[in-house]
Design a protein around this motif. Sequence first.
Motif, PDB file in Angstrom:
ATOM      1  N   GLY A   1       0.821  -1.215   0.000  1.00  0.00           N
ATOM      2  CA  GLY A   1       0.000   0.000   0.000  1.00  0.00           C
ATOM      3  C   GLY A   1       0.852   1.260   0.000  1.00  0.00           C
ATOM      4  O   GLY A   1       0.331   2.368   0.176  1.00  0.00           O
ATOM      5  N   MET A   2       2.156   1.096  -0.195  1.00  0.00           N
ATOM      6  CA  MET A   2       3.019   2.269  -0.234  1.00  0.00           C
ATOM      7  C   MET A   2       3.108   2.777  -1.678  1.00  0.00           C
ATOM      8  O   MET A   2       2.449   2.226  -2.560  1.00  0.00           O
ATOM      9  N   LYS A   3       3.872   3.845  -1.889  1.00  0.00           N
ATOM     10  CA  LYS A   3       3.694   4.575  -3.157  1.00  0.00           C
ATOM     11  C   LYS A   3       4.848   4.529  -4.150  1.00  0.00           C
ATOM     12  O   LYS A   3       4.627   4.568  -5.353  1.00  0.00           O
TER      13      LYS A   3
ATOM     14  N   VAL B   1       8.515   4.952   5.733  1.00  0.00           N
ATOM     15  CA  VAL B   1       9.535   4.329   4.885  1.00  0.00           C
ATOM     16  C   VAL B   1       9.808   2.924   5.406  1.00  0.00           C
ATOM     17  O   VAL B   1       9.944   2.724   6.621  1.00  0.00           O
ATOM     18  N   VAL B   2       9.858   1.968   4.493  1.00  0.00           N
ATOM     19  CA  VAL B   2      10.259   0.606   4.839  1.00  0.00           C
ATOM     20  C   VAL B   2      11.515   0.302   4.035  1.00  0.00           C
ATOM     21  O   VAL B   2      11.531   0.505   2.816  1.00  0.00           O
TER      22      VAL B   2
ATOM     23  N   GLU C   1       2.956   7.388   1.395  1.00  0.00           N
ATOM     24  CA  GLU C   1       2.291   8.557   0.824  1.00  0.00           C
ATOM     25  C   GLU C   1       2.993   9.883   1.158  1.00  0.00           C
ATOM     26  O   GLU C   1       3.266  10.700   0.283  1.00  0.00           O
ATOM     27  N   LYS C   2       3.284  10.054   2.451  1.00  0.00           N
ATOM     28  CA  LYS C   2       3.808  11.327   2.940  1.00  0.00           C
ATOM     29  C   LYS C   2       5.141  11.716   2.294  1.00  0.00           C
ATOM     30  O   LYS C   2       5.412  12.890   2.089  1.00  0.00           O
TER      31      LYS C   2
ATOM     32  N   ASP D   1       4.660  14.580  13.232  1.00  0.00           N
ATOM     33  CA  ASP D   1       5.086  14.654  11.832  1.00  0.00           C
ATOM     34  C   ASP D   1       6.578  14.302  11.692  1.00  0.00           C
ATOM     35  O   ASP D   1       7.351  15.006  11.045  1.00  0.00           O
ATOM     36  N   ILE D   2       6.926  13.190  12.341  1.00  0.00           N
ATOM     37  CA  ILE D   2       8.289  12.652  12.252  1.00  0.00           C
ATOM     38  C   ILE D   2       8.213  11.407  11.361  1.00  0.00           C
ATOM     39  O   ILE D   2       7.266  10.619  11.481  1.00  0.00           O
ATOM     40  N   ILE D   3       9.194  11.259  10.494  1.00  0.00           N
ATOM     41  CA  ILE D   3       9.185  10.117   9.569  1.00  0.00           C
ATOM     42  C   ILE D   3       9.553   8.835  10.314  1.00  0.00           C
ATOM     43  O   ILE D   3      10.593   8.776  10.972  1.00  0.00           O
ATOM     44  N   ILE D   4       8.684   7.849  10.225  1.00  0.00           N
ATOM     45  CA  ILE D   4       8.999   6.563  10.856  1.00  0.00           C
ATOM     46  C   ILE D   4       9.500   5.584   9.797  1.00  0.00           C
ATOM     47  O   ILE D   4       8.839   5.331   8.789  1.00  0.00           O
TER      48      ILE D   4
END
Length: 390
Positions: A93-95, A246-247, A266-267, A216-219
């Motif tokens: 489901g990521m972009k 992010v993976v 998405e972000k 709003d910190i990137i995990i």
Amino acid sequence: MNEIILKDKEYVAGTYARFPVEIVNGKGSLVYDTNGKRYIDMGSGIGVTSFGISDDEWKKAVEEQLSSVQHMSNLYYTKPCADLAELLCNKTGMKKVFFSNSGAEANECAIKVARKYAAEKKGSDYFTIVTLKNSFHGRTLTTLAATGQEHYHELFMPLTPGFVHVNAGDIAELEETVKTHKVAGIMLECVQGEGGVIALDDEYVKAVAKLAEEEDIIIIIDEVQTGNGRTGKLYAYMNFGICPDVVTTAKGLGGGLPIGAAILGEKVQNVLGFGDHGSTYGGNPVCCAGAVSVLKRIDDAFLDEVKRKSEYIFKELEGAQGVKSVSGMGLMVGILPEKDCAKEIVQYCIDKGVLCLTAKNKVRLLPALNIPYDILKEAVAVIKEAFASV
Ligand SMILES: *Cc1c(COP(=O)(O)O)cnc(C)c1O
């Protein structure tokens, strides 16, 4: 000692404490040394050969690509790269995906993404990346900085600045760190692999994801070892019901060829623009073709099998003689001996024809995901015998 081992010792940089075994070929979960001795491979190249050695389906995919085009620069399009990116996005489901060649590089990309996102959104002083103590994120100077284990850092200072390590499980400490630092990203492994096969607490992972969302910190979830079916889900974060930004993954993705991926949610999907990042080999068509064949086979029925095999291993080893505890998830298993003798156990297993890994003071198992039951049973019997005898 055979001549290859002597030559390797003379000419290859001495970074690996190798066992005196030279593997010449194999099939599935079996490998053979120069004397024709058979070993059951319970390490799968550190979780890389997801479908074992020289798997027919994987080999066909790789060979077909090899005989059409083995490499083009990223100035042009190739099908396997686009197919693999689509597959990764559809399954998560990521972009978007950035391809690299290793786990460390996938993490480098993730860190750049988090920093650029924060720099644009909050200001370039928001560069801190928080990771966990006892983590492992790679060997480059930046991913070493991310790695929360001091002994890897010694004599390589100064590392890339801007990293802070917190204790796993302590959400209050993380909240405090977010207050006292200008944080761009939080990076963690859902199951710490090199740190001793330790699954993080479910509540903790959920709380980290919630905090990251609120602030709003990137995990970033480092799935280099846990990814691609290893834990019984396609990616380990799926066991925790969170949605990472992010993976990163590598190891098992290529099934034995070098590939890494930073999968962007998405972000952050449009954070990287022209010239922001790159890799000559990234998205190599042969590696991508192998990875497509690996990912296509990891469906729900297959993952159920992974879980069943995992249950079998846990059931056999928990409470077995000489075993203090068993940790991990899926086919990522750490076995703590009662005595401090993980290395001796691994040596005992080698003598009996079973290849195991270690992680800190544990014996670690990362077998091929499709290891047949009869071979798995045979290996587990030897491992139990080793724990009882050493
Ligand atoms: C192995 C590993 C890495 C590093 O991967 P390389 O391909 O060796 O660069 C990073 N993170 C985790 C969790 C790993 O297990």
